[in-house]
Structure formats: structure tokens, C-alpha cells
Design a protein around this motif. Structure first.
Motif: not given
Ligand code: ZN
Length: 369
Positions: A326, A329-330, A332-336, A338-339
Motif C-alpha cells: 500500500s 502504491d502511494d 508510485i501514484h505520487a510519481g516518486t 516506478d513499479s
């Protein structure tokens, strides 16, 4: 992120029993050494979290009685198979066992046979220091005995690290200038244990193994006010403190930011998140976020602090994966990140960081899998 394929090396746990436990499940999850009433334990979040997770792996309804009956049936039918089911579910590949906890008196070899995966040991220094203090052995004489016994224990186990629970006994206010003369003159327990903490650090430095230190909440015989990892600052700034690898066990929780901050300031300080995961329940995500805020991610180690029953080791890994997925994921969503890097971080926390730090481990065990 899906972390189900990430292998787990549990950096801090204890033995679980080799037979089906007789105590009811809710009595096996408390950290209190007091006789807590059954109704209070049954209305605790960690117990409800355990039931919910078990219902998924045992493929039954989440109803309390149904989960307990299914668990009883499966574990009594074939206990080793039940243990395997749990360890395989979370891909637990190895366990670093602190043998200091005496709740389960378990034979090392039998345990290794049952879990059928890597088991490494950590030797708890209080196993010796408690006895020396109880018998009021004079500090200088005690140090000689201590050195001989520790050396012996590390070689025969063999142990990949030492562990101190001085925080449980007299707190973490370690004076790096403590000497035999000072401890003798002071004549109190805190100075006595201080002396042996410093000696443990010297032994770790000489042997090239890390010192694990309990810093955080714990069982009911602990004074949380004296367990803030910031109390270790004078030691960390001392010449000895700079030359030993120190693992802050249980992430200092609830002082998790403080633990992460110390690891960000000191190259040889590391953070283990056991017990925070899973016992802090709602606090798990906040605590791990606090650590990850400043602590370099290649210094964070997953652990469960599992004890007595295999479900605690399993629940730690299951919740640890969920919480860290989780957080990643946060990020990755913030663009800090990548996966791809997210997966690398997960591998570091669940396995690689502990492997890299405990490089001084038994011969022929260079490869983990
Ligand atoms: Zn522990």
C-alpha cells in the motif's frame, strides 16, 4: 502492487511450539504478562485481524467459531502440513530466531526439521547478564565470564548476531564512558547493565556481527518511557557506537520516525519493523511510513516478532506485505518511484537487506535459496 511472489526472510522472530497449542487462540496473541480477561482479548483488533486472515487461507467463513473449528481440525490432522501451509502462503523462506524468549522451550534441530527452511539464530546477552546481576557478581569478574560464555554461545549455536534487551531491564540511557570502576562505584543495576551493553558492542565489533537492540513497545514488564531510541544518541556518537552495526528492533515504535531518523543520520544504524507489524494493527502503516520517511530503504528489514504459534509469523508476513504494498502504491501514484523500483524496495525490505547485513553467517550458507 502484488508482493505475493516476494520471498520473506523474517529478520526477528522466536520459536513456535512443535505441537498443536492447547491455549485458545485469543490467549496466544497478547503481549501482556498479566492475566488478561478472555473477553478483553477476544475484543482486541489483533485477534479479529487474525481470524479474518485465517478465514482466507483456510478457505472458510470469517465467523469466529467456524475459523477456530477449521484451524483445530487442520492442525490436529497434520500439524507439520498446517505449518507448511502457513509458511508457503506468505513465501517465508527463512527465519532469524532470537532464542532468548523462553515461552516455547523448543529443540533447535526439531524446529529446523519442522519448518524445513533456513533458520539462523541470535543470542540474547541478558541470558547471561540477568544471572550475573542476580548473583551480584562483581563487574570485572562478570565481564570475563560474559566474554567467555558469549564467545562459546556464538560459535556453538552458531549465532549471526547478538541481541540486547537492556531497554526491558533498565532502559536505553547508555553512557558510552561506563567503566568497571564507575559501575562498581555506582553499584546500581543500570550502570551494571550499561557496562555489559558496551561489552556486547565490542564483541560484535570484533566478531563482525551486528548488535540487535530492543527499542520500542513490548510486553507488560517494559517501561515505554525509557525505550525511545533517541536515548541511544550518546552511544551512537561514541567511537564504539560508530564502529558497530546496530539494528533497532521493532522500529522504536511508537517512536518510529525517531528510529528512522537515527538510521538516516548514522551509517551503521538499521531498522527492523517486527512487532510493529502486525501487533500495532492500525499503527502498522503509520509506523512503517514514519520509518521510510527518512531511513534509507536499503536499511529497513521486515520481521514478525512471531512467538509460540506459527500463525504469528504468518500474520506478520501477510500484513507486512499488505502494508508495504500500500505504501509503495502511494509512492508510485505520487510519481516518486516506478513499479520496477517498487519491487526492488520490497525485495530489499523482505529479504535482501537482512541477508546483506548478516553476511557473517554459517559456512556454506552464502546462497539463500
Ligand atoms: Zn522478539
Amino acid at each position: 502492487m502484488d508482493l505475493s511472489n516476494i520471498p520473506v526472510l523474517d529478520n526477528h522472530c522466536h520459536f513456535f511450539g512443535l505441537e498443536v497449542p492447547e491455549q485458545p487462540l485469543h490467549r496466544m496473541l497478547t503481549l501482556s504478562l498479566n492475566n488478561m480477561p478472555d473477553d478483553q482479548l477476544r475484543h482486541s483488533m489483533v485477534y479479529r485481524m487474525m481470524l479474518a486472515e485465517l478465514s482466507e487461507v483456510l478457505k472458510c467463513s470469517a465467523d469466529e467459531q467456524h475459523v477456530l473449528a477449521t484451524r483445530r481440525e487442520l492442525s490436529q490432522r497434520d500439524y507439520p502440513a498446517y505449518v507448511k501451509l502457513l509458511l508457503d502462503d506468505t513465501l517465508i523462506k527463512g527465519l532469524v530466531v532470537d532464542i532468548g524468549l523462553q515461552k516455547s522451550l523448543v529443540d533447535n534441530t526439531q524446529f529446523e526439521t519442522m519448518v524445513a527452511r533456513k533458520v539462523w539464530y541470535v543470542f540474547r546477552t541478558e541470558t547471561i547478564v540477568d544471572r550475573l546481576w542476580r548473583e551480584q557478581v562483581e563487574p570485572g569478574v562478570g565481564l570475563d565470564q560474559f566474554k567467555a560464555e558469549i564467545g562459546n554461545a556464538v560459535r556453538t549455536l552458531p549465532a549471526i548476531a547478538l541481541k540486547s534487551i537492556v531497554g526491558y531491564r533498565t532502559g536505553l540511557r547508555i553512557d558510552p564512558s561506563m567503566t568497571v570502576a564507575k559501575a562498581s562505584k555506582a553499584g546500581n543495576e543500570a550502570s551494571y547493565r550499561n557496562l555489559f551493553f558496551l561489552e556486547s558492542a565490542r564483541i560484535c565489533r570484533e566478531m563482525g556481527i551486528p548488535l540487535h537492540v530492543h527499542v520500542a513497545f513490548g510486553e507488560s514488564n517494559l517501561d515505554l518511557r525509557e525505550n525511545n531510541p533517541l536515548h541511544l544518541k550518546p552511544f551512537l556518537d561514541s567511537p564504539l557506537g560508530r564502529e558497530v552495526d546496530l539494528v533497532l528492533i521493532h522500529a522504536g515504535y511508537p517512536f518510529a520516525f525517531e528510529a528512522g531518523y537515527l538510521a538516516a543520520m548514522h551509517p551503521r544504524v538499521y531498522v527492523d519493523i517486527s512487532e510493529l507489524v502486525p501487533f500495532a494493527t492500525f499503527g502498522m502503516k503509520r509506523g512503517v511510513e514514519d520509518v521510510m520517511s527518512m531511513c534509507p530503504w536499503n536499511k529497513i528489514m521486515y520481521g514478525s516478532d512471531g512467538f509460540d504459534i506459527p500463525e504469528t509469523h504468518w500474520l506478520g508476513a501477510r500484513m507486512g506485505k499488505r502494508v508495504i504494498a500500500s505504501i509503495l502504491d502511494d509512492l508510485i501514484h505520487a510519481g516518486t518511484i516506478d513499479s520496477v523500483y517498487g519491487e526492488e524496495i520490497a525485495r530489499m525490505i523482505f529479504c535482501d537487506n537482512s541477508l546483506a547485513l548478516h553476511k557473517n553467517r554459517p559456512q556454506g550458507e552464502e546462497s539463500f535459496f
